[in-house]
Scaffold this active site. Sequence first.
Site, short mmCIF file in Angstrom:
data_model
loop_
_atom_site.label_atom_id
_atom_site.label_comp_id
_atom_site.label_asym_id
_atom_site.label_seq_id
_atom_site.Cartn_x
_atom_site.Cartn_y
_atom_site.Cartn_z
CG ASP A 10 12.15 -11.47 -61.28
OD1 ASP A 10 11.35 -11.52 -62.05
OD2 ASP A 10 12.75 -10.81 -60.44
CE LYS A 108 10.09 -8.93 -60.20
NZ LYS A 108 11.34 -8.18 -60.29
CB CYS A 153 12.47 -10.28 -57.13
SG CYS A 153 13.16 -8.77 -58.32
#
Length: 219
Positions: A10, A108, A153
């Site tokens: 991310d 995701k 995450c």
Amino acid sequence: MKKNTLIMVDLQNDFCPGGRLAVPDADLIIPLVNELQPFFHHVVATLDWHPKDHTSFASNHPGHQIGDVLIMDQIPQILWPDHCVQGSEGAQFHPNLNVQRVRKIFKKGIDKNIDSYSAFFDNAHRRATGLADYLHEQNIKEVYLLGLATDYCVKYSCIDAANLGFDVYVIVDACRGVELKPGDCAKAFQEMEQAGAHLITSKKIKETQSLKPTESSLW
Ligand code: VGL
Ligand code: ZN
């Protein structure tokens, strides 16, 4: 030879200063991330990639605020500001991130009804992103993680990877966290270690001969 993979989690505008869910100093890791990439056989990346009506957005729950926790479908969900909306500028990789080596991108949080902190599964472990299958197909047993955010995450990706049986290394100085509560990042690193992951520094990677970039690792 044991093949390894770097999973970059991310590294998106919305998690960097100026973004919608800014993680302190997140942009400072980008040059380091670029420097580390050639040390790995494979590089993959994840993108938090939400529809604009995503259930994790406080804006979709009138009467509730950012930071509130709702139980949805039997699992707790923290409400976040709108972030990483599919196709938006905020969902793009940080502009200074080198993406030339990225072999595959795993998106995701694409299902509006459930969040997905982990790069492997949604938060209820109902649906896989395809990352585990991909790594198995490539015969990869060793994964290295870095990115954003340490306490969400990165943490959940790490714990899933360890539980799936991968040898997991987390590059601690190439991660940054949200730290909603002081100590969250330190606690996250502890949990990752307890799950069986090894915590290492970028310095160690640069010093480790077996991870030196080789001709065969370049493409
Ligand atoms: C993340 C909160 C919400 C992360 C994603 O990338 O750590 N955190 N969505
Ligand atoms: Zn998200």
